[in-house]
Scaffold this motif. Structure first.
Motif, PDB file in Angstrom:
ATOM      1  N   ARG A  10      -5.625 -15.111  35.101  1.00 55.09           N
ATOM      2  CA  ARG A  10      -6.099 -13.941  35.841  1.00 55.09           C
ATOM      3  C   ARG A  10      -5.161 -13.684  37.012  1.00 55.09           C
ATOM      4  NH1 ARG A  10     -11.942 -15.338  37.624  1.00 55.09           N
ATOM      5  NH2 ARG A  10     -11.029 -17.429  37.769  1.00 55.09           N
ATOM      6  N   LEU A  11      -5.113 -12.422  37.411  1.00 52.30           N
ATOM      7  CA  LEU A  11      -4.176 -12.018  38.455  1.00 52.30           C
ATOM      8  C   LEU A  11      -4.863 -11.011  39.369  1.00 52.30           C
ATOM      9  CD1 LEU A  11      -1.146 -12.826  38.768  1.00 52.30           C
ATOM     10  CD2 LEU A  11      -0.576 -10.609  37.758  1.00 52.30           C
ATOM     11  N   ALA A  12      -4.643 -11.165  40.675  1.00 49.10           N
ATOM     12  CA  ALA A  12      -5.195 -10.221  41.652  1.00 49.10           C
ATOM     13  C   ALA A  12      -4.165 -10.004  42.748  1.00 49.10           C
ATOM     14  CB  ALA A  12      -6.506 -10.749  42.236  1.00 49.10           C
ATOM     15  N   ARG A  13      -4.335  -8.894  43.477  1.00 46.36           N
ATOM     16  CA  ARG A  13      -3.401  -8.584  44.565  1.00 46.36           C
ATOM     17  C   ARG A  13      -4.188  -8.246  45.821  1.00 46.36           C
ATOM     18  NH1 ARG A  13       0.781  -4.163  43.063  1.00 46.36           N
ATOM     19  NH2 ARG A  13      -1.106  -2.880  43.000  1.00 46.36           N
ATOM     20  N   ARG A  14      -3.768  -8.865  46.941  1.00 43.45           N
ATOM     21  CA  ARG A  14      -4.420  -8.643  48.227  1.00 43.45           C
ATOM     22  C   ARG A  14      -4.065  -7.268  48.773  1.00 43.45           C
ATOM     23  NH1 ARG A  14      -2.727 -13.711  50.137  1.00 43.45           N
ATOM     24  NH2 ARG A  14      -1.142 -12.640  51.330  1.00 43.45           N
ATOM     25  N   ASP A  41     -14.435  -3.824  58.855  1.00 44.18           N
ATOM     26  CA  ASP A  41     -15.885  -3.632  58.760  1.00 44.18           C
ATOM     27  C   ASP A  41     -16.668  -4.661  59.567  1.00 44.18           C
ATOM     28  OD1 ASP A  41     -15.333  -5.848  57.269  1.00 44.18           O
ATOM     29  OD2 ASP A  41     -16.260  -5.141  55.418  1.00 44.18           O
ATOM     30  N   GLY A  42     -15.964  -5.455  60.391  1.00 43.89           N
ATOM     31  CA  GLY A  42     -16.631  -6.478  61.196  1.00 43.89           C
ATOM     32  C   GLY A  42     -16.898  -7.759  60.436  1.00 43.89           C
ATOM     33  N   MET A  43     -16.688  -7.755  59.112  1.00 48.20           N
ATOM     34  CA  MET A  43     -16.947  -8.945  58.307  1.00 48.20           C
ATOM     35  C   MET A  43     -15.669  -9.542  57.733  1.00 48.20           C
ATOM     36  SD  MET A  43     -20.308  -7.841  56.132  1.00 48.20           S
ATOM     37  CE  MET A  43     -21.703  -7.013  56.886  1.00 48.20           C
ATOM     38  N   ARG A  44     -14.513  -8.954  58.099  1.00 51.58           N
ATOM     39  CA  ARG A  44     -13.234  -9.378  57.533  1.00 51.58           C
ATOM     40  C   ARG A  44     -13.294  -9.393  56.010  1.00 51.58           C
ATOM     41  NH1 ARG A  44      -9.280 -11.095  60.331  1.00 51.58           N
ATOM     42  NH2 ARG A  44      -8.501 -12.513  58.734  1.00 51.58           N
ATOM     43  N   SER A  45     -13.863  -8.353  55.421  1.00 52.81           N
ATOM     44  CA  SER A  45     -13.951  -8.253  53.968  1.00 52.81           C
ATOM     45  C   SER A  45     -12.559  -8.015  53.400  1.00 52.81           C
ATOM     46  CB  SER A  45     -14.882  -7.109  53.555  1.00 52.81           C
ATOM     47  OG  SER A  45     -16.179  -7.322  54.057  1.00 52.81           O
ATOM     48  N   PRO A  46     -12.228  -8.699  52.314  1.00 45.57           N
ATOM     49  CA  PRO A  46     -10.902  -8.506  51.733  1.00 45.57           C
ATOM     50  C   PRO A  46     -10.844  -7.213  50.927  1.00 45.57           C
ATOM     51  CG  PRO A  46     -12.163 -10.040  50.393  1.00 45.57           C
ATOM     52  CD  PRO A  46     -13.020  -9.709  51.594  1.00 45.57           C
ATOM     53  N   SER A  47      -9.654  -6.669  50.823  1.00 47.70           N
ATOM     54  CA  SER A  47      -9.411  -5.538  49.928  1.00 47.70           C
ATOM     55  C   SER A  47      -8.525  -6.078  48.821  1.00 47.70           C
ATOM     56  CB  SER A  47      -8.742  -4.389  50.680  1.00 47.70           C
ATOM     57  OG  SER A  47      -8.391  -3.355  49.789  1.00 47.70           O
ATOM     58  N   VAL A  48      -9.131  -6.549  47.750  1.00 47.72           N
ATOM     59  CA  VAL A  48      -8.416  -7.224  46.673  1.00 47.72           C
ATOM     60  C   VAL A  48      -8.626  -6.468  45.368  1.00 47.72           C
ATOM     61  CG1 VAL A  48      -8.274  -9.332  45.287  1.00 47.72           C
ATOM     62  CG2 VAL A  48      -8.534  -9.489  47.766  1.00 47.72           C
ATOM     63  N   THR A  49      -7.541  -6.243  44.641  1.00 48.73           N
ATOM     64  CA  THR A  49      -7.604  -5.570  43.347  1.00 48.73           C
ATOM     65  C   THR A  49      -7.382  -6.584  42.239  1.00 48.73           C
ATOM     66  OG1 THR A  49      -6.691  -3.564  44.329  1.00 48.73           O
ATOM     67  CG2 THR A  49      -6.634  -3.721  41.932  1.00 48.73           C
ATOM     68  N   LEU A  50      -8.302  -6.630  41.294  1.00 46.84           N
ATOM     69  CA  LEU A  50      -8.149  -7.503  40.136  1.00 46.84           C
ATOM     70  C   LEU A  50      -7.224  -6.813  39.140  1.00 46.84           C
ATOM     71  CD1 LEU A  50      -9.319 -10.285  39.400  1.00 46.84           C
ATOM     72  CD2 LEU A  50     -11.053  -9.106  38.051  1.00 46.84           C
ATOM     73  N   LEU A  51      -6.068  -7.417  38.866  1.00 44.09           N
ATOM     74  CA  LEU A  51      -5.049  -6.809  38.005  1.00 44.09           C
ATOM     75  C   LEU A  51      -5.158  -7.250  36.559  1.00 44.09           C
ATOM     76  CD1 LEU A  51      -2.051  -7.430  40.446  1.00 44.09           C
ATOM     77  CD2 LEU A  51      -3.323  -5.296  40.164  1.00 44.09           C
ATOM     78  N   PHE A  71     -16.102 -18.789  45.110  1.00 47.77           N
ATOM     79  CA  PHE A  71     -16.252 -17.501  45.786  1.00 47.77           C
ATOM     80  C   PHE A  71     -15.587 -16.430  44.936  1.00 47.77           C
ATOM     81  CE2 PHE A  71     -12.390 -19.539  47.081  1.00 47.77           C
ATOM     82  CZ  PHE A  71     -11.441 -18.545  47.182  1.00 47.77           C
ATOM     83  N   ASP A  72     -15.910 -15.188  45.197  1.00 47.35           N
ATOM     84  CA  ASP A  72     -15.316 -14.051  44.518  1.00 47.35           C
ATOM     85  C   ASP A  72     -14.155 -13.549  45.382  1.00 47.35           C
ATOM     86  OD1 ASP A  72     -14.646 -11.609  43.374  1.00 47.35           O
ATOM     87  OD2 ASP A  72     -16.710 -11.030  42.975  1.00 47.35           O
ATOM     88  N   VAL A  73     -12.926 -13.674  44.881  1.00 51.00           N
ATOM     89  CA  VAL A  73     -11.762 -13.304  45.695  1.00 51.00           C
ATOM     90  C   VAL A  73     -11.756 -11.825  46.051  1.00 51.00           C
ATOM     91  CG1 VAL A  73     -10.270 -15.138  44.815  1.00 51.00           C
ATOM     92  CG2 VAL A  73     -10.319 -12.923  43.646  1.00 51.00           C
ATOM     93  N   THR A  74     -12.468 -10.999  45.301  1.00 53.85           N
ATOM     94  CA  THR A  74     -12.515  -9.570  45.610  1.00 53.85           C
ATOM     95  C   THR A  74     -13.548  -9.251  46.679  1.00 53.85           C
ATOM     96  OG1 THR A  74     -14.166  -9.012  43.906  1.00 53.85           O
ATOM     97  CG2 THR A  74     -11.855  -9.065  43.226  1.00 53.85           C
ATOM     98  N   LYS A  75     -14.369 -10.239  47.051  1.00 52.23           N
ATOM     99  CA  LYS A  75     -15.438  -9.996  48.026  1.00 52.23           C
ATOM    100  C   LYS A  75     -15.363 -10.900  49.256  1.00 52.23           C
ATOM    101  CE  LYS A  75     -17.444  -7.099  45.150  1.00 52.23           C
ATOM    102  NZ  LYS A  75     -18.567  -7.568  44.318  1.00 52.23           N
ATOM    103  N   CYS A  76     -14.712 -12.058  49.144  1.00 50.95           N
ATOM    104  CA  CYS A  76     -14.716 -13.042  50.234  1.00 50.95           C
ATOM    105  C   CYS A  76     -13.303 -13.519  50.543  1.00 50.95           C
ATOM    106  CB  CYS A  76     -15.571 -14.263  49.861  1.00 50.95           C
ATOM    107  SG  CYS A  76     -17.312 -13.885  49.569  1.00 50.95           S
ATOM    108  N   MET A  77     -13.089 -13.827  51.829  1.00 53.46           N
ATOM    109  CA  MET A  77     -11.809 -14.374  52.291  1.00 53.46           C
ATOM    110  C   MET A  77     -11.826 -15.897  52.141  1.00 53.46           C
ATOM    111  SD  MET A  77      -9.769 -11.977  53.679  1.00 53.46           S
ATOM    112  CE  MET A  77      -8.821 -12.803  54.961  1.00 53.46           C
TER     113      MET A  77
END
Length: 420
Positions: A126-130, A136-146, A164-170
């Motif tokens: 699996r591959l994702a990009r930051r 948003d005050g929660m340091r939510s990541p902006s991650v795209t699952l490629l 953890f879900d890399v698209t939702k958590c740091m």
């Protein structure tokens, strides 16, 4: 064509049944192969070809660049080569690329074949990009699952399993030194309150290794709370932790402290959420940067009022560059030392990993911040309880350099009520 232009150097010759030998061919060159008619041959596909010795010696970065050259069918231009990453995060079978990876238009035109090739080169499924962290005050990541359908991963640090879900958590690997330090503390019989628990970065080391008797983990991000609950169960400590889903500033009784605190700080007042949590903690973790100041009134409230306890206060402290004495510079030149001063004026010694570690000396700016924090916390405790309290600086830990001249510090502050 010369054989070097036809053969795929990533793999070696492979013996086949019947005394035959398979040559590793470049797929795009197969139609250019010429063999005498008297030499029988056939095209076969080998699922797991044996890597050549040269391929086994390649670093992942070299292998990735070679794959990109092969994919493009031409040499990489300087512009495109800048888009090929030289570092990434690996979480199990998922690789998380940096945000500036493969952004140029030629890469995007390749579509799914690009991501499949990158994943194969890096040994991932699996591959994702930051992207940039969301404001948003929660340091939510902006991650795209490629590549792949699911962002949930598992990571192991110091024998502790985190999922953890890399698209939702740091997940910050840079805090590993502080997690190891926390794990080495002796907290037997103690109650911990973790005001910014996240997915359990520090809650779990306190429970699993430091032997805390019980933990109250406060977190307002619902995605992090889901991961935290899973992590507690994964490590078998769910019965020793209570998860409080909500704004940790809203501990019962903290509103009064906020009104007392208002003349000292520009922080926003709390919202309406209330947690019935006070007078319970032997130890409070305030793991929020750039500043955990908004949690100080709550930390004072949850400390046991009869015995007090220890606060672990995280903060980013600006450190002015220190001037380097001329004598020191001359000495380095005379001895031929390859190490020069850092941007902060200190010599930095490379570690085995190639990274640089800060010297152990506590700088004046750090000491001033620690003393000012101890004074403010002492004032809050006196206002809250109406009796004298003492605060003692036990330790100042340097976690990492957060930015030029800015360091992530942790202050261990002992807070005790003074006997009448």
């Amino acid at each position: 064509l010369e054989k070097e232009q036809l053969l795929d150097g990533r793999y070696r010759l492979q013996e086949m049944p019947g005394g035959r030998v398979a040559l590793p061919m470049l797929q795009e060159k197969v139609d250019q192969l010429w063999l005498p008619q008297e030499m029988p041959c056939e095209l076969v596909h080998i699922q797991d070809p044996i890597p050549s010795r040269a391929a086994r010696r390649q670093t992942p970065t070299q292998k990735l660049r070679d794959e990109m050259r092969r994919l493009l069918g031409e040499s990489l231009s300087k512009e495109l080569e800048r888009d090929v990453p030289h570092a990434w995060q690996r979480h199990g079978d998922l690789v998380l690329l940096s945000e500036d990876s493969f952004r140029a238009a030629p890469w995007e035109k390749l579509g799914p074949v690009l991501w499949e090739t990158v994943a194969s080169a890096l040994g991932a499924r699996r591959l994702a990009r930051r992207g940039r962290v969301l404001p948003d005050g929660m340091r939510s990541p902006s991650v795209t699952l490629l590549l792949g359908q699911d962002g949930w991963v598992e990571h192991v640090d110091n024998g502790i399993r985190y999922t953890f879900d890399v698209t939702k958590c740091m997940f910050s690997p840079g805090n590993i030194t502080e997690k190891l330090r926390v794990a080495s503390l002796s907290c037997s019989g103690e109650v911990l309150v973790d005001l910014y628990a996240g997915i359990g970065y520090f809650t779990l080391p306190y429970l699993v290794h430091a032997a805390a008797a019980f933990a109250h983990a406060c977190e307002w991000n619902s995605h992090a709370v889901e991961a935290l609950r899973r992590n507690l169960a994964l490590n078998g400590v769910q019965d020793r932790c209570c998860v409080h889903h909500g704004d940790s500033r809203q501990v019962s009784g903290a509103n009064e402290l906020w009104s007392l605190w208002s003349h000292r700080t520009s922080l926003s007042p709390p919202l309406s959420f209330q947690l019935e949590l006070w007078d319970v903690a032997d130890r409070v973790n305030l793991g929020l940067i750039p500043s955990s100041e908004e949690g100080w009134p709550v930390a004072c409230r949850v400390l046991k009022k009869s015995t007090g306890g220890i606060l672990h206060i995280h903060h980013n402290v600006e450190t002015p560059p220190a001037p380097v004495p001329m004598q020191t510079l001359v000495l380095r030149a005379e001895t031929g030392s390859p190490e020069g001063p850092s941007s902060d004026g200190e010599v930095q010694h490379p570690t085995d990993s190639g990274k640089k570690t800060l010297g152990a000396k506590i700088r004046p700016a750090w000491q001033r911040w620690a003393e000012a924090t101890a004074s403010q916390i002492r004032g809050l405790l006196v206002e809250l309880h109406g009796q004298p309290w003492s605060t003692s600086i036990l330790h100042i830990e340097v976690v990492k350099s957060y930015a030029p001249h800015v360091h992530h510090l942790v202050l261990d502050l002992e807070c005790r009520p003074m006997l009448p």
